[in-house]
Design a protein around this motif. Structure first.
Motif, PDB file in Angstrom:
ATOM      1  N   THR A 237      10.310  -3.587  -5.348  1.00  0.00           N
ATOM      2  CA  THR A 237       9.326  -2.744  -4.677  1.00  0.00           C
ATOM      3  C   THR A 237       9.138  -3.107  -3.214  1.00  0.00           C
ATOM      4  O   THR A 237       8.542  -2.331  -2.464  1.00  0.00           O
ATOM      5  N   THR A 238       9.635  -4.256  -2.795  1.00  0.00           N
ATOM      6  CA  THR A 238       9.495  -4.623  -1.378  1.00  0.00           C
ATOM      7  C   THR A 238      10.327  -3.705  -0.496  1.00  0.00           C
ATOM      8  O   THR A 238      10.098  -3.629   0.711  1.00  0.00           O
ATOM      9  N   GLN A 239      11.312  -3.045  -1.081  1.00  0.00           N
ATOM     10  CA  GLN A 239      12.163  -2.137  -0.310  1.00  0.00           C
ATOM     11  C   GLN A 239      11.608  -0.718  -0.258  1.00  0.00           C
ATOM     12  O   GLN A 239      12.155   0.135   0.436  1.00  0.00           O
ATOM     13  N   LEU A 240      10.541  -0.465  -1.018  1.00  0.00           N
ATOM     14  CA  LEU A 240      10.001   0.885  -1.092  1.00  0.00           C
ATOM     15  C   LEU A 240       9.072   1.185   0.090  1.00  0.00           C
ATOM     16  O   LEU A 240       8.300   0.325   0.510  1.00  0.00           O
ATOM     17  N   VAL A 241       9.147   2.415   0.585  1.00  0.00           N
ATOM     18  CA  VAL A 241       8.161   2.900   1.548  1.00  0.00           C
ATOM     19  C   VAL A 241       6.992   3.442   0.739  1.00  0.00           C
ATOM     20  O   VAL A 241       7.140   4.389  -0.036  1.00  0.00           O
ATOM     21  N   ARG A 242       5.838   2.816   0.879  1.00  0.00           N
ATOM     22  CA  ARG A 242       4.678   3.173   0.069  1.00  0.00           C
ATOM     23  C   ARG A 242       3.878   4.297   0.718  1.00  0.00           C
ATOM     24  O   ARG A 242       4.008   4.588   1.907  1.00  0.00           O
ATOM     25  N   ILE A 243       3.036   4.911  -0.068  1.00  0.00           N
ATOM     26  CA  ILE A 243       2.129   5.942   0.426  1.00  0.00           C
ATOM     27  C   ILE A 243       0.994   5.256   1.180  1.00  0.00           C
ATOM     28  O   ILE A 243       0.460   4.249   0.727  1.00  0.00           O
ATOM     29  N   ARG A 244       0.660   5.800   2.339  1.00  0.00           N
ATOM     30  CA  ARG A 244      -0.462   5.276   3.121  1.00  0.00           C
ATOM     31  C   ARG A 244      -1.724   6.075   2.785  1.00  0.00           C
ATOM     32  O   ARG A 244      -1.698   7.304   2.743  1.00  0.00           O
ATOM     33  N   TYR A 245      -2.812   5.354   2.563  1.00  0.00           N
ATOM     34  CA  TYR A 245      -4.077   5.988   2.217  1.00  0.00           C
ATOM     35  C   TYR A 245      -5.103   5.765   3.332  1.00  0.00           C
ATOM     36  O   TYR A 245      -5.057   4.754   4.039  1.00  0.00           O
ATOM     37  N   PRO A 246      -6.038   6.694   3.479  1.00  0.00           N
ATOM     38  CA  PRO A 246      -7.041   6.563   4.544  1.00  0.00           C
ATOM     39  C   PRO A 246      -7.903   5.314   4.350  1.00  0.00           C
ATOM     40  O   PRO A 246      -8.375   5.044   3.236  1.00  0.00           O
ATOM     41  N   ASP A 247      -8.103   4.569   5.411  1.00  0.00           N
ATOM     42  CA  ASP A 247      -8.981   3.391   5.341  1.00  0.00           C
ATOM     43  C   ASP A 247     -10.411   3.796   4.989  1.00  0.00           C
ATOM     44  O   ASP A 247     -11.154   3.025   4.378  1.00  0.00           O
ATOM     45  N   SER A 248     -10.776   5.003   5.365  1.00  0.00           N
ATOM     46  CA  SER A 248     -12.140   5.478   5.106  1.00  0.00           C
ATOM     47  C   SER A 248     -12.377   5.821   3.641  1.00  0.00           C
ATOM     48  O   SER A 248     -13.520   6.058   3.234  1.00  0.00           O
ATOM     49  N   ASN A 249     -11.310   5.874   2.855  1.00  0.00           N
ATOM     50  CA  ASN A 249     -11.435   6.219   1.428  1.00  0.00           C
ATOM     51  C   ASN A 249     -10.603   5.253   0.596  1.00  0.00           C
ATOM     52  O   ASN A 249      -9.522   5.599   0.113  1.00  0.00           O
ATOM     53  N   PRO A 250     -11.091   4.024   0.380  1.00  0.00           N
ATOM     54  CA  PRO A 250     -10.322   3.031  -0.378  1.00  0.00           C
ATOM     55  C   PRO A 250     -10.130   3.398  -1.843  1.00  0.00           C
ATOM     56  O   PRO A 250      -9.305   2.793  -2.527  1.00  0.00           O
ATOM     57  N   ASP A 251     -10.893   4.385  -2.320  1.00  0.00           N
ATOM     58  CA  ASP A 251     -10.800   4.790  -3.726  1.00  0.00           C
ATOM     59  C   ASP A 251      -9.859   5.973  -3.929  1.00  0.00           C
ATOM     60  O   ASP A 251      -9.824   6.570  -4.999  1.00  0.00           O
TER      61      ASP A 251
END
Length: 504
Positions: free
Chosen positions: A111-125
């Motif tokens: 998984t270190t090679q995967l590009v992950r989805i970025r989520y808004p800092d304003s919505n940690p949930d």
């Protein structure tokens, strides 16, 4: 006087030497016009393309990316190819309660090679909200995109994976008149249907702009700006149109099971008789509601129809927004492909019609996949900022007409243009990708960078070499579609998995 061959040879060598010498005077990227950065000479508005000696001799590389880097990307998802499908026949009456747990062994993935989805800092949930929606009894997802998703590409892989995780069946939305090949279901309209898409520049737009949530309509009589009066109507012939609907033998097993069929229509101003047959037997017969508003005509069968035919009779067609072929409940995903679109036309459509239809569909997640079609027209950073602001406006326009919807934006692929005879990444593409991400995250929209997932700058030619994208340096092949789809799904799955799921 006859010129000796030796003098001719020396002259040719002199000319070649002079031409080669000019390469040492040529400047790298001197020609900066329409985003191209070819080598050459530029002086007081006079532009002349000419390679530098490094370009000519191949001494300068545009990227450190190698074929091995792309192969590493493809190896990430190799362990995921566990199916095609479950072989057993499942009782369709129990589809609603079905929840298949079979998943790839994610412990084998680096998984270190995967590009992950970025989520808004304003919505940690954000990811937890996605999980709750996908786990609910009904979760419709609308996947809007450009030609990268035509034919149910990318969407089909995601739909299959999520339906296997959370339950659900059926292919979701299909236009009455398909204009491109798709394998998720069989929809065969009679020859008198015509398609009018809001995003199609070759079609004149309806003045009323009532194109619905899927932004396209089909009609079996020609659209008229002025409705016929009673005298004219009497002289018009009665027109019959048909739509045949069936399951595809070329698709995932889950897409072949649907028993809840919706025919979505609007702008119906004159009586239209509808008759529904299955295997030649009449199962429903009604008149469509002729009040001009959006409606869904529901067709329910206990099992997947084997040979469904919808017959419509009228002198004037309504606008038909399409069909939804659903399995009853759980996860449904609509593929809404808009060839040539950049994701900036939603707010130009009729808001009331869009709102009425989207309230009926009740989507909980909207995926938007755009950016590629606008790339060739962006001249500078100002254009990029204008485009990303327009995307922000479109998201907010949709958000105001939906209820508690989560948005995920998938950015553009790597894209190339010819520079000095080679295909190179558009100079503004990395900035466009970064700006789209920034804009999305600051507006409560998750972002997945397909550009980075491919390998970033200079990756497209390598994907072409591996036959993962077509030679247009733009569209994925079916093999490439599978890989990019699995990369996105895996990134999503890693954020959705419960603590007791497969450890990664």
């Amino acid at each position: 006087m006859q010129v000796k061959p030796i003098y001719i040879s020396l002259f040719i060598l002199f000319i070649l030497g002079a031409l080669f010498g000019l390469m040492f005077l040529s400047e790298k990227g001197a020609i900066k016009k329409a985003q191209t950065q070819d080598d050459g000479f530029a002086y007081e508005g006079v532009l002349l393309k000419y390679p530098t000696y490094k370009t000519f001799l191949g001494l300068e590389k545009d990227s450190s990316l190698t074929r091995e880097d792309v192969l590493k990307v493809t190896e990430i998802v190799t362990p995921l190819e566990i199916e095609t499908e479950e072989a057993e026949v499942i009782d369709e009456s129990n589809v609603i309660e079905e929840k298949i747990k079979e998943l790839p062994d994610f412990s084998k993935i680096d998984t270190t090679q995967l590009v992950r989805i970025r989520y808004p800092d304003s919505n940690p949930d954000f990811a937890n909200e996605l999980r709750k929606k996908l786990s609910s009894r009904d979760c419709r997802i609308i996947h809007y995109g450009d030609s990268q998703i035509e034919g149910d590409r990318i969407t089909a892989y995601l739909r299959n994976r999520l339906q296997r995780m959370y339950g659900g069946s059926g292919p979701g939305f299909l236009p009455v008149k398909p204009v491109y090949r798709q394998i998720s279901a069989v929809v065969e309209p009679s020859g008198n249907w015509e398609r009018y898409a809001f995003f199609d520049p070759t079609k004149k737009k309806f003045k009323h702009r009532k194109y619905g949530t899927y932004l396209s309509v089909s009609r079996f009589t020609e659209y008229q700006k002025i409705l016929p009066d009673s005298t004219t109507l009497d002289s018009l012939p009665l027109v019959k149109a048909t739509i045949k609907v069936g399951k595809s033998d070329d698709t995932y097993m889950k897409f072949r099971r649907f028993s809840r069929i919706g025919l979505h229509y609007g702008n119906c101003k004159f009586p239209i008789k509808i008759s529904v047959y299955n295997d030649g037997n009449l199962i429903q017969q009604d008149s469509l509601i002729a009040d001009g508003k959006y409606h869904q005509y529901k067709i329910k069968t206990s099992t997947t129809p084997t040979n469904l035919q919808i017959e419509l009779e009228s002198k004037v067609s309504a606008d038909f927004y399409g069909l939804t072929l659903d399995g009853g409940s759980r996860v449904q995903i609509d593929n809404v492909a808009m060839r040539g679109a950049s994701g900036t036309i939603f707010a130009n459509s009729d808001a009331n019609t869009y709102s009425r239809m989207v309230r009926q569909l009740k989507p909980k997640i909207v995926i938007m996949q755009y950016g590629g079609n606008t790339m060739p027209y962006l001249k500078d950073s100002t254009d990029v900022k204008k485009y990303t602001n327009r995307i922000k406006s479109q998201v907010n326009w949709i958000r105001r007409r939906t209820k508690n919807v989560s948005f995920i934006f998938i950015g553009p692929t790597d894209m190339c243009q010819p520079v000095n005879g080679k295909m190179e990444t558009y100079p503004l593409l990395p900035y466009l990708n970064a700006k789209l991400m920034e804009t999305c995250l600051s507006n409560d929209v998750a972002y997945w960078s397909m550009y980075d997932a491919m390998g970033g700058k200079g990756s497209m030619p390598l994907w072409v070499d591996e036959k993962l994208t077509a030679k247009d340096y733009m569209h994925f092949t079916w093999k490439g579609t599978k890989i990019i789809s699995e990369l996105f799904f895996t990134a999503l799955y890693l954020d959705l998995k419960e603590p007791d799921d497969n450890e990664v």
